[in-house]
Design an enzyme around this catalytic site. Structure first.
Site, PDB file in Angstrom:
ATOM      1  N   CYS A 124       0.851  -1.203   0.000  1.00 56.06           N
ATOM      2  CA  CYS A 124       0.000   0.000   0.000  1.00 56.06           C
ATOM      3  C   CYS A 124       0.881   1.245   0.000  1.00 56.06           C
ATOM      4  O   CYS A 124       0.591   2.224  -0.699  1.00 56.06           O
ATOM      5  CB  CYS A 124      -0.920   0.016   1.212  1.00 56.06           C
ATOM      6  SG  CYS A 124      -2.398  -0.992   1.032  1.00 56.06           S
ATOM      7  N   HIS A 164      -5.992  -1.785  -1.153  1.00 59.84           N
ATOM      8  CA  HIS A 164      -5.554  -2.964  -0.407  1.00 59.84           C
ATOM      9  C   HIS A 164      -6.540  -4.120  -0.511  1.00 59.84           C
ATOM     10  O   HIS A 164      -7.737  -3.957  -0.299  1.00 59.84           O
ATOM     11  CB  HIS A 164      -5.335  -2.623   1.069  1.00 59.84           C
ATOM     12  CG  HIS A 164      -4.806  -3.783   1.852  1.00 59.84           C
ATOM     13  ND1 HIS A 164      -3.460  -4.076   1.910  1.00 59.84           N
ATOM     14  CD2 HIS A 164      -5.441  -4.762   2.553  1.00 59.84           C
ATOM     15  CE1 HIS A 164      -3.285  -5.169   2.632  1.00 59.84           C
ATOM     16  NE2 HIS A 164      -4.473  -5.620   3.030  1.00 59.84           N
ATOM     17  N   ASN A 223       0.603 -16.233  -5.586  1.00 58.71           N
ATOM     18  CA  ASN A 223       0.523 -17.061  -4.393  1.00 58.71           C
ATOM     19  C   ASN A 223      -0.605 -16.501  -3.525  1.00 58.71           C
ATOM     20  O   ASN A 223      -0.489 -15.392  -2.994  1.00 58.71           O
ATOM     21  CB  ASN A 223       1.855 -17.028  -3.627  1.00 58.71           C
ATOM     22  CG  ASN A 223       3.006 -17.564  -4.466  1.00 58.71           C
ATOM     23  OD1 ASN A 223       2.836 -18.513  -5.231  1.00 58.71           O
ATOM     24  ND2 ASN A 223       4.170 -16.962  -4.342  1.00 58.71           N
ATOM     25  N   HIS A 270      -0.611  -9.805  -5.146  1.00 53.88           N
ATOM     26  CA  HIS A 270       0.387  -9.418  -6.156  1.00 53.88           C
ATOM     27  C   HIS A 270       0.579 -10.552  -7.145  1.00 53.88           C
ATOM     28  O   HIS A 270       0.647 -11.713  -6.759  1.00 53.88           O
ATOM     29  CB  HIS A 270       1.730  -9.031  -5.512  1.00 53.88           C
ATOM     30  CG  HIS A 270       2.221 -10.023  -4.498  1.00 53.88           C
ATOM     31  ND1 HIS A 270       1.734 -10.066  -3.200  1.00 53.88           N
ATOM     32  CD2 HIS A 270       3.138 -11.012  -4.586  1.00 53.88           C
ATOM     33  CE1 HIS A 270       2.338 -11.040  -2.544  1.00 53.88           C
ATOM     34  NE2 HIS A 270       3.186 -11.641  -3.365  1.00 53.88           N
ATOM     35  N   HIS A 305       3.116 -12.128  -9.759  1.00 55.12           N
ATOM     36  CA  HIS A 305       4.519 -12.152 -10.182  1.00 55.12           C
ATOM     37  C   HIS A 305       4.573 -12.335 -11.695  1.00 55.12           C
ATOM     38  O   HIS A 305       3.880 -13.209 -12.244  1.00 55.12           O
ATOM     39  CB  HIS A 305       5.258 -13.341  -9.569  1.00 55.12           C
ATOM     40  CG  HIS A 305       5.398 -13.328  -8.086  1.00 55.12           C
ATOM     41  ND1 HIS A 305       6.549 -12.949  -7.444  1.00 55.12           N
ATOM     42  CD2 HIS A 305       4.526 -13.668  -7.094  1.00 55.12           C
ATOM     43  CE1 HIS A 305       6.395 -13.061  -6.134  1.00 55.12           C
ATOM     44  NE2 HIS A 305       5.171 -13.503  -5.893  1.00 55.12           N
TER      45      HIS A 305
HETATM   46  P1  5GP Z   1       5.007 -13.821  -2.218  1.00 51.54           P
HETATM   47  O1  5GP Z   1       5.883 -14.904  -1.645  1.00 51.54           O
HETATM   48  O2  5GP Z   1       4.164 -13.143  -1.145  1.00 51.54           O
HETATM   49  O3  5GP Z   1       4.210 -14.260  -3.404  1.00 51.54           O
HETATM   50  O4  5GP Z   1       6.010 -12.741  -2.799  1.00 51.54           O
HETATM   51  C1  5GP Z   1       6.291 -11.540  -2.190  1.00 51.54           C
HETATM   52  C2  5GP Z   1       7.320 -10.876  -3.058  1.00 51.54           C
HETATM   53  O5  5GP Z   1       7.424  -9.527  -2.666  1.00 51.54           O
HETATM   54  C3  5GP Z   1       8.725 -11.488  -2.923  1.00 51.54           C
HETATM   55  O6  5GP Z   1       9.158 -11.891  -4.206  1.00 51.54           O
HETATM   56  C4  5GP Z   1       9.564 -10.359  -2.322  1.00 51.54           C
HETATM   57  O7  5GP Z   1      10.877 -10.330  -2.823  1.00 51.54           O
HETATM   58  C5  5GP Z   1       8.774  -9.128  -2.707  1.00 51.54           C
HETATM   59  N1  5GP Z   1       8.887  -8.032  -1.765  1.00 51.54           N
HETATM   60  C6  5GP Z   1       8.748  -8.096  -0.410  1.00 51.54           C
HETATM   61  N2  5GP Z   1       8.884  -6.872   0.139  1.00 51.54           N
HETATM   62  C7  5GP Z   1       9.104  -6.014  -0.892  1.00 51.54           C
HETATM   63  C8  5GP Z   1       9.326  -4.603  -0.946  1.00 51.54           C
HETATM   64  O8  5GP Z   1       9.357  -3.886   0.052  1.00 51.54           O
HETATM   65  N3  5GP Z   1       9.526  -4.063  -2.183  1.00 51.54           N
HETATM   66  C9  5GP Z   1       9.513  -4.820  -3.314  1.00 51.54           C
HETATM   67  N4  5GP Z   1       9.731  -4.184  -4.472  1.00 51.54           N
HETATM   68  N5  5GP Z   1       9.304  -6.152  -3.300  1.00 51.54           N
HETATM   69  C10 5GP Z   1       9.107  -6.745  -2.100  1.00 51.54           C
HETATM   70 ZN    ZN Z   2      -1.844  -3.208   1.138  1.00 47.89          ZN
END
Ligand code: 5GP
Ligand code: ZN
Length: 156
Positions: free
Chosen positions: A11, A50, A91, A104, A106
Site C-alpha cells: 500500500c 488494499h 501465491n 500481487h 509475479h
Molecule cells: P510472495 O511470496 O508473497 O508471493 O512474494 C512476495 C514478493 O514480494 C517477494 O518476491 C519479495 O521479494 C517481494 N517483496 C517483499 N517486500 C518487498 C518490498 O518492500 N519491495 C519490493 N519491491 N518487493 C518486495
Molecule cells: Zn496493502
C-alpha cells in the site's frame, strides 16, 4: 489502522510513500520490480486498493491485474531483456506461501535454456540494476503500444 496504508508495504509503494522502481501504473494498479528478483525483470503487479488475498479482491480488478501481467509478459519479450516466455504466478494465502499480505501477481521473464540461472535465482534472489532493468521494461511496453497503434491504423 489495521490493513491500511501504514501497515502494508505494498500500500505504501502504491501511494509513493515507500520506494520502489515502478514500470507501469494506472488508476487502479501499479507494477514495480521485485526487490529480491528470481530473474532480471521480475515484476509484481498489485491493486492500488488494499486486498490481502483473492478472497478480498474485486473480480474485475483481478481481471485487470491479469491483463496488465499479460501485457508485461509481451513487453518483456519485446524489451532488451529478450525474454522468450514468462512465469505468471500468484501465491494466494499463507497456505500457498504468500508472504506479503497484499495481492500481487509475479511476472518473471524466462529464456530458453535458463534452467540453471533460474534455479540459482530462486536461491540467491539477487537484485539487478533496477534503473536499467526498469528502463528496458518501459521500452518494451512502449514497443508493444506502438505495435498496437500500427495494427489499429492498418485495420482502418
Ligand atoms: P510472495 O511470496 O508473497 O508471493 O512474494 C512476495 C514478493 O514480494 C517477494 O518476491 C519479495 O521479494 C517481494 N517483496 C517483499 N517486500 C518487498 C518490498 O518492500 N519491495 C519490493 N519491491 N518487493 C518486495
Ligand atoms: Zn496493502
Amino acid at each position: 489502522m489495521v490493513g491500511g496504508v501504514n501497515d502494508c508495504v505494498f500500500c505504501r509503494i502504491a501511494v509513493g510513500q515507500a520506494p520502489a522502481t515502478k514500470v507501469y501504473e494506472d488508476d487502479t494498479l501499479c507494477a514495480f520490480l521485485d526487490i529480491r528478483p528470481i530473474a532480471r525483470g521480475h515484476t509484481l503487479v498489485i491493486p492500488k486498493r488494499h486486498a490481502s488475498e483473492l478472497e478480498d479482491l474485486d473480480a474485475e480488478l483481478g481481471a485487470h491485474i491479469f491483463r496488465a501481467g499479460h501485457r508485461l509478459a509481451l513487453a518483456l519479450r519485446r524489451s532488451d531483456l529478450a525474454a522468450d516466455g514468462a512465469n505468471l504466478v500468484l501465491n494466494d494465502g499463507t497456505a500457498a506461501f504468500q508472504t506479503v499480505p497484499h495481492v500481487h501477481l509475479h511476472v518473471i521473464p524466462r529464456r530458453h535454456g535458463d534452467k540453471l540461472s533460474f534455479a540459482a535465482g530462486l536461491l540467491l534472489r539477487r537484485p539487478h540494476d533496477p534503473e536499467s532493468t526498469a528502463a528496458a521494461i518501459r521500452a518494451g511496453i512502449s514497443a508493444l503500444a506502438h505495435e498496437d497503434e500500427t495494427s489499429a491504423e492498418e485495420r482502418e
